[in-house]
Design a protein around this motif. Structure first.
Motif, mmCIF file in Angstrom:
data_model
loop_
_atom_site.group_PDB
_atom_site.id
_atom_site.type_symbol
_atom_site.label_atom_id
_atom_site.label_comp_id
_atom_site.label_asym_id
_atom_site.label_seq_id
_atom_site.Cartn_x
_atom_site.Cartn_y
_atom_site.Cartn_z
ATOM 1 N N MET A 118 0.955 -1.293 0.088
ATOM 2 C CA MET A 118 0.313 -0.365 0.239
ATOM 3 C C MET A 118 1.184 0.913 -0.381
ATOM 4 O O MET A 118 0.109 2.359 -0.483
ATOM 5 C CB MET A 118 -0.962 0.174 1.384
ATOM 6 N N LEU A 119 1.994 1.371 1.013
ATOM 7 C CA LEU A 119 2.855 2.565 0.736
ATOM 8 C C LEU A 119 3.528 2.336 -1.053
ATOM 9 O O LEU A 119 3.251 4.131 -1.022
ATOM 10 C CB LEU A 119 4.057 2.373 2.106
ATOM 11 N N SER A 120 4.081 1.679 -0.521
ATOM 12 C CA SER A 120 4.744 1.616 -2.564
ATOM 13 C C SER A 120 4.066 2.107 -3.201
ATOM 14 O O SER A 120 4.089 2.242 -4.065
ATOM 15 C CB SER A 120 5.093 0.465 -3.004
ATOM 16 N N SER A 121 2.624 1.248 -3.510
ATOM 17 C CA SER A 121 1.606 2.111 -4.527
ATOM 18 C C SER A 121 1.283 3.221 -4.216
ATOM 19 O O SER A 121 0.900 4.333 -5.315
ATOM 20 C CB SER A 121 0.322 1.056 -4.527
ATOM 21 N N SER A 122 1.794 4.437 -3.482
ATOM 22 C CA SER A 122 0.892 5.579 -2.991
ATOM 23 C C SER A 122 2.783 6.838 -3.487
ATOM 24 O O SER A 122 1.952 7.877 -4.208
ATOM 25 C CB SER A 122 0.652 5.742 -1.573
ATOM 26 N N LEU A 139 -4.582 16.554 -0.174
ATOM 27 C CA LEU A 139 -3.567 17.283 0.162
ATOM 28 C C LEU A 139 -3.952 18.515 -0.154
ATOM 29 O O LEU A 139 -4.035 19.685 0.617
ATOM 30 C CB LEU A 139 -2.333 16.804 1.011
ATOM 31 N N THR A 140 -3.712 19.331 -1.629
ATOM 32 C CA THR A 140 -4.722 20.125 -2.045
ATOM 33 C C THR A 140 -6.303 19.677 -2.412
ATOM 34 O O THR A 140 -6.002 21.323 -2.822
ATOM 35 C CB THR A 140 -3.560 20.556 -2.712
ATOM 36 N N GLU A 146 -8.455 5.420 -8.977
ATOM 37 C CA GLU A 146 -7.324 6.526 -8.468
ATOM 38 C C GLU A 146 -6.947 5.624 -7.868
ATOM 39 O O GLU A 146 -7.351 5.517 -6.515
ATOM 40 C CB GLU A 146 -7.865 7.413 -8.329
ATOM 41 N N TRP A 147 -5.986 4.102 -7.854
ATOM 42 C CA TRP A 147 -5.410 3.849 -7.233
ATOM 43 C C TRP A 147 -4.560 4.175 -6.117
ATOM 44 O O TRP A 147 -4.600 4.271 -5.135
ATOM 45 C CB TRP A 147 -5.090 2.344 -7.898
ATOM 46 N N MET A 198 5.607 12.106 -5.573
ATOM 47 C CA MET A 198 4.099 12.120 -4.484
ATOM 48 C C MET A 198 3.259 13.149 -5.056
ATOM 49 O O MET A 198 2.423 13.300 -4.184
ATOM 50 C CB MET A 198 4.462 13.581 -3.777
ATOM 51 N N SER A 199 2.978 12.651 -6.281
ATOM 52 C CA SER A 199 1.940 13.887 -6.663
ATOM 53 C C SER A 199 0.373 12.421 -5.916
ATOM 54 O O SER A 199 -0.248 13.924 -6.497
ATOM 55 C CB SER A 199 1.987 12.843 -8.030
ATOM 56 N N ALA A 200 -0.165 11.555 -5.917
ATOM 57 C CA ALA A 200 -1.192 10.859 -5.222
ATOM 58 C C ALA A 200 -0.934 11.590 -4.234
ATOM 59 O O ALA A 200 -2.375 12.406 -3.770
ATOM 60 C CB ALA A 200 -1.146 9.114 -5.023
ATOM 61 N N TYR A 201 0.095 11.772 -2.965
ATOM 62 C CA TYR A 201 -0.190 12.509 -1.588
ATOM 63 C C TYR A 201 -0.752 14.777 -1.953
ATOM 64 O O TYR A 201 -1.515 15.066 -1.352
ATOM 65 C CB TYR A 201 1.099 12.723 -0.828
#
Length: 283
Positions: free
Chosen positions: A36-40, A68-69, A246-247, A61-64
């Motif tokens: 899960m961490l890797s896929s994020s 967050l934005t 949006e996995w 880091m685009s998913a985060y």
């Protein structure tokens, strides 16, 4: 001498096998979290790339950033924090008072009430979904924080009362009597003496309650309607679109959703374990 060496060899072999079994179990439990961490940190396309890999060249880091934005997604976290903290505070307050009453007083219907509280724990929450929905709509609380807080308290209070009753049972009644001999009341004995020394039990109940309220999905999706009232578990589910998922964002939200509980457990692990064991010694 040979028999002693033989026993020591067998003991070492047994210890080695136990360690290997524990390592296999730890890997089995930790691998989904690691994936899960890797896929994020991957792009949505690379999540299902073949052959699979934990680290790819498209580390991002685009998913985060997308989570967050986005004010709507940030609101999911605010809602979850607000509801979980309120449920934890109210459950601890009511659980302490009820646990103290069951521990120190003998009153009519005490045993039947104890059995009722225990039996509520055995009822699957999904069987209560329709009655709670009807009740919340009747009380005009649908799509409000109050609906979630009151519902979650019903789910968490039985455990809190059982645990705090067991914990208070381990504390000598002489503590209460000493306070009352000095002119204090029962409430003073509870607030000034018993609660300060019951921190492990309170932490144990608090972490359990927070986890239940933070992770709950079924009632959160049923008792809320607008995006402004959704919580993190519902927000993660909403990332599953009709035609595409949006996995990477789902994994990023899942990682961020795990952090509060993980941090709580890391900081209060000692109290949590002490509270769980102490509360089960004497019922």
């Amino acid at each position: 001498m040979n028999s002693i060496q033989s026993r020591q060899t067998k003991r070492r072999i047994l210890q080695g096998l136990v360690i290997i079994a524990l390592l296999i179990g730890a890997f089995y439990a930790a691998f989904p979290v690691v994936w899960m961490l890797s896929s994020s940190f991957k792009s949505n396309r690379d999540v299902f790339a073949y052959p699979p890999s934990l680290i790819t060249d498209s580390f991002s880091m685009s998913a985060y950033a997308a989570v967050l934005t986005n004010p709507e997604k940030v609101r999911f976290f605010i809602n979850s924090y607000f509801v979980a903290l309120l449920v934890t505070l109210f459950t601890l307050a009511v659980g302490c008072l009820a646990g103290y009453s069951f521990s120190r007083y003998n009153f009519f219907f005490k045993k039947p009430l104890n059995m009722l509280i225990i039996s509520v724990q055995a009822v699957p929450p999904i069987t209560l979904l329709i009655p709670y929905f009807s009740l919340i709509v009747t009380l005009k609380l649908f799509n409000t924080y109050a609906a979630l807080v009151l519902t979650y308290m019903v789910l968490t209070l039985p455990y809190a009362i059982i645990m705090m009753t067991g914990y208070f049972n381990t504390l000598p009644k002489e503590l209460d009597e000493a306070v009352m001999m000095d002119g204090g009341s029962r409430f003073n004995a509870l607030w000034r003496v018993l609660i300060p020394i019951s921190v492990p039990g309170l932490v144990s109940v608090g972490i359990y309650t927070f986890m239940q309220a933070w992770n709950e999905f079924l009632f959160a999706v049923t008792l809320t309607k607008t995006m402004e009232m959704r919580t993190v578990p519902v927000g993660i589910a909403l990332l599953m679109g009709q035609h595409s998922y949006e996995w990477n964002e789902m994994m990023a939200m899942s990682v961020l959703g795990c952090l509060p509980v993980l941090i709580l457990f890391l900081f209060f692990q000692r109290y949590f374990i002490a509270g769980m064991t102490a509360g089960s010694v004497k019922g």
